[in-house]
Design an enzyme around this catalytic site. Structure first.
Site, PDB file in Angstrom:
ATOM      1  N   GLU A 436      37.581  39.395  38.853  1.00  0.00           N
ATOM      2  CA  GLU A 436      38.879  38.730  38.792  1.00  0.00           C
ATOM      3  C   GLU A 436      39.255  38.489  37.330  1.00  0.00           C
ATOM      4  O   GLU A 436      38.427  38.036  36.540  1.00  0.00           O
ATOM      5  CB  GLU A 436      38.820  37.395  39.540  1.00  0.00           C
ATOM      6  CG  GLU A 436      40.089  36.562  39.444  1.00  0.00           C
ATOM      7  CD  GLU A 436      39.981  35.225  40.181  1.00  0.00           C
ATOM      8  OE1 GLU A 436      39.241  35.191  41.195  1.00  0.00           O
ATOM      9  OE2 GLU A 436      40.593  34.242  39.741  1.00  0.00           O
ATOM     10  N   GLU A 441      46.542  30.709  33.799  1.00  0.00           N
ATOM     11  CA  GLU A 441      46.517  29.620  34.765  1.00  0.00           C
ATOM     12  C   GLU A 441      47.012  28.360  34.058  1.00  0.00           C
ATOM     13  O   GLU A 441      46.700  28.129  32.895  1.00  0.00           O
ATOM     14  CB  GLU A 441      45.117  29.398  35.323  1.00  0.00           C
ATOM     15  CG  GLU A 441      44.667  30.472  36.283  1.00  0.00           C
ATOM     16  CD  GLU A 441      43.340  30.130  36.948  1.00  0.00           C
ATOM     17  OE1 GLU A 441      43.335  29.803  38.149  1.00  0.00           O
ATOM     18  OE2 GLU A 441      42.313  30.191  36.250  1.00  0.00           O
TER      19      GLU A 441
END
Length: 549
Positions: A436, A441
Site C-alpha cells: 500500500e 493522509e
C-alpha cells in the site's frame, strides 16, 4: 572503529568534601534546600573494571528537601541543570581520571545548598568517522538547514523509534518572520581540529541567539515566547564526543553525542550542550538534544554545510509523459475510469471507520471542474455518517511512474481523507502482502500536518514507513500531492518538496501493478473522535494525473 559499550550500573563510593548554603536574598520567600544527598554510579563498573567499562559515563542522582532544580558542575568544563536531580554525564578524557563534581540544589527565593564529590572514571571512546565528517578532517562550518521541513522540531524523548519530531516540526523557512531569521538562519557553527587532534567549536551568532521560551528570562527576555537575545556564550569552546545513553535503536542514531563545554549551544538554545548525532553525511547532520528543564522532551535540529540554508535543488521527476488523467471536466463521475466502492467493508475496512460509503450524488459528484467527495452526518444502513470511496481497480493499473493529485482537503474533527494506491492483486491476495502506498493522509484532529506512508509485510499498521510535513492551509487551498515510484526508490512530495523517501528493491511488493483510491473516511483508528458539531465537509480534487517515461 567506534567503541560503544553496553552499560550496567554499580554504585561508586563518594567522598564528600563540603556542604554549605546560601540564603542572602532580599526578594520573595526564601526556602533553603536541606538534607542534600548525591549518589553516583559508574557505568559498567565491575571487579575487573573498577572504574567503568570505558564509556566514561556516570549516572548521578541528587535529592534535597525543598529543592526546585539541581545544577551539576562536572569539573571537566561541562555543566547542566536537571529538574529531577537525575542525569548521566560522560567524562571524555581518555584514561583513568579523577573529577571534582559540585551539585547545587536551588530552592525558592534563590537560596541554594551545594555538595562536592569526587568520581574516578575510565574513558576509552572514539568515533573517528563522526569526527571526520563533523570537522572535515580540519575545519567545517555548519548552518541551520532552513529550507528543509522539520529543520527544528520537538517530540518525546523516551521510547524506541521516537527519532523524529512528532509534536511540532517547522516548515521550510518558517522562522524567517520577525527578527528570528537574523539570529537563527545566519548562525555559523564551526568544528575544527587543533594541533592535538582535539575538537574546538566556534559559535558565531552574529549578535543574537534564538532562545527557547523557557530560558529567555536567563538572557533578559520576558518569558512570553521564543526570542532573539544576547546569549553571550560565543567564540571558541572545547568540544568532545561521547557514547550515547539514549537507548535509541542502532538504525536511528550514530550512537555518538557532541558535548560542548562552557554551556555552548548549537544555534537554538534549550538549556543543554549535549547533542546526539542521529545522522551525519559530508553535507548534512541531524541532531537530538534533551532540554535542561524537561527530560521527557527531545528537540531536533537539521544542519547543512550550505550557508544561509539555501533551497535545495528542485525535485526532478524521471517521468514526464502523461499516460492517464482525469480532470473532472464533465458533470458526472467517469465510470470508465472509476469504480464506486459501497458499504462499510465489514468493520470499516479493518479500521473501525464510522462511515457508510455510497454512490449517491450527495457524497460524490463532479462540478465546476472538480471531483467533490463529501462526508455527511446522516444515517445509512446502521451507520451515522455517509461518504464515498472510488478506485481505478481493473480500469487503470500500472507499475512505476509519477502520480500527481491537486486537491483541497475536508476540515473537522474526525475527518480522514486519503489519496492512495493498493496492489492490483488485492483482494485475491491479502493485505499487507500486496503493498500500500499512501500518497496523502490528513486527520482533521491533527490539522497542522499531512503524512505519507508505505505498508508491506513487516512494516504495516503502526509499523508503517511514515513521513510527514507541516501544513497550514490544506483545507482552504489546493495543493499538489505526489508520489515518484521507481524500482529503486519511492518518493512522496507535497508541492514539489519531498518529505519521505524509501529505497525500493525486489523484495518489496512495490514491483507490480497498483491502482488508485480516493476516499474520505470518518473516525476510525487514525481519524479519531468525531466532533459533536460535525455536519459535513468535502475533499475537492482538481485532477489526477499519471506520468511515465
Amino acid at each position: 572503529m567506534k567503541n560503544i559499550f553496553k552499560t550496567s550500573l554499580a554504585v561508586l563510593s563518594l567522598v564528600f568534601f563540603s556542604a554549605c548554603s546560601n540564603d542572602d536574598y532580599d526578594i520573595g520567600d526564601i526556602t533553603t534546600p536541606s538534607n542534600l544527598s548525591v549518589t553516583a554510579e559508574v557505568v559498567g563498573q565491575t571487579e575487573e573494571m573498577p572504574n567503568g567499562d570505558g564509556s566514561g559515563a556516570v549516572s548521578f542522582t541528587a535529592s534535597a528537601d525543598n529543592a526546585m532544580t539541581y545544577k551539576f558542575i562536572y569539573g571537566d568544563g561541562f555543566e547542566e541543570v536537571s529538574a529531577s536531580g537525575e542525569t548521566t554525564h560522560s567524562f571524555n578524557e581518555n584514561g583513568v581520571n579523577d573529577y571534582t563534581v559540585t551539585v547545587v540544589a536551588s530552592g525558592t527565593g534563590g537560596a541554594s545548598s551545594n555538595m562536592t564529590t569526587t568520581v574516578t572514571v575510565f574513558s576509552d571512546f572514539s568515533d573517528p568517522e563522526t569526527k571526520e565528517l563533523l570537522t572535515g578532517g580540519s575545519s567545517k562550518t555548519w548552518y541551520v538547514a532552513a529550507s528543509q521541513p522539520a529543520h527544528l522540531g520537538v517530540g518525546p524523548s523516551s521510547g524506541e523509534g521516537f527519532t523524529a519530531p512528532i509534536y511540532y516540526a517547522a516548515a521550510p523557512f518558517e522562522k524567517a518572520g520577525a527578527d528570528v531569521s537574523s539570529c537563527f538562519y545566519t548562525d555559523e557553527m564551526t568544528f575544527s581540529l587543533n594541533e592535538n587532534d582535539n575538537i574546538v567549536y566556534n559559535y558565531n551568532n552574529n549578535g543574537l541567539t534564538f532562545v527557547n521560551v523557557a530560558y529567555t528570562g536567563d538572557f533578559g527576555g520576558d518569558g512570553s515566547e521564543d526570542q532573539c537575545l544576547d546569549f553571550g556564550n560565543t567564540g571558541d569552546f572545547s568540544a568532545s564526543l561521547s557514547p550515547s545513553t539514549s537507548g535509541l535503536p542502532e538504525d536511528a542514531t550514530t550512537g555518538t553525542v557532541i558535548n560542548i563545554a562552557g554551556g555552548g549551544t548549537m544555534s537554538y538554545y534549550v538549556g543543554s550542550s549535549s547533542y546526539e548525532v542521529l545522522n551525519i553525511t559530508p553535507t548534512t547532520m541531524d541532531v537530538r538534544v534533551i532540554p535542561g528543564n524537561d527530560p521527557a522532551l527531545a528537540w531536533y535540529l537539521k544542519f547543512t554545510t550550505s550557508q544561509g540554508g539555501e533551497e535545495e535543488e528542485e525535485f526532478e521527476s524521471q517521468f514526464n509523459t502523461e499516460i492517464w488523467s482525469d480532470e473532472f471536466d464533465g458533470d458526472a463521475l467517469n465510470t470508465d475510469n472509476w469504480n464506486y466502492e459501497t458499504g462499510n467493508g465489514s468493520n470499516g475496512w479493518g479500521n473501525n471507520e464510522a462511515q457508510y460509503y455510497t454512490d449517491a450524488e450527495d457524497n460524490v459528484k463532479v462540478e465546476n471542474g472538480n471531483l467533490v467527495i463529501t462526508a455527511k452526518r446522516e444515517a445509512e444502513s446502521g451507520f451515522d455518517f455517509t461518504s464515498a470511496r472510488i478506485t481505478t481497480k481493473d480500469k487503470f493499473e500500472f507499475t512505476f511512474g509519477r502520480v500527481e493529485v491537486r486537491a483541497k482537503l475536508p476540515a473537522g474533527g474526525g475527518t480522514w481523507p486519503a489519496i492512495w494506491m493498493l496492489g492490483a492483486a488485492f483482494p485475491e491476495e491479502s493485505w499487507p502482502g500486496v503493498g500500500e502506498m499512501d500518497i496523502m493522509e490528513f486527520v482533521g484532529n491533527d490539522p497542522d500536518r499531512i503524512s505519507s506512508a508505505l505498508h508491506f509485510p513487516g512494516n504495516s499498521g503502526g509499523n508503517a514507513i511514515v513521513g510527514d510535513t507541516e501544513v497550514s492551509d490544506v483545507t482552504s487551498e489546493f495543493h499538489i500531492y505526489e508520489v515518484e515510484w521507481t524500482a529503486e526508490k519511492i518518493t512522496f512530495l507535497m508541492d514539489g518538496v519531498p518529505h519521505l523517501e524509501f529505497d525500493n528493491n525486489d523484495s518489496t511488493p512495490f514491483q507490480e501493478d497498483f491502482f488508485i483510491i480516493l476516499n474520505v473516511a470518518m473516525g476510525g483508528t487514525l481519524g479519531g473522535n468525531i466532533a459533536d458539531d460535525f455536519q459535513e465537509s468535502s475533499m475537492e480534487v482538481d485532477y489526477v494525473k499519471v506520468f511515465q517515461e
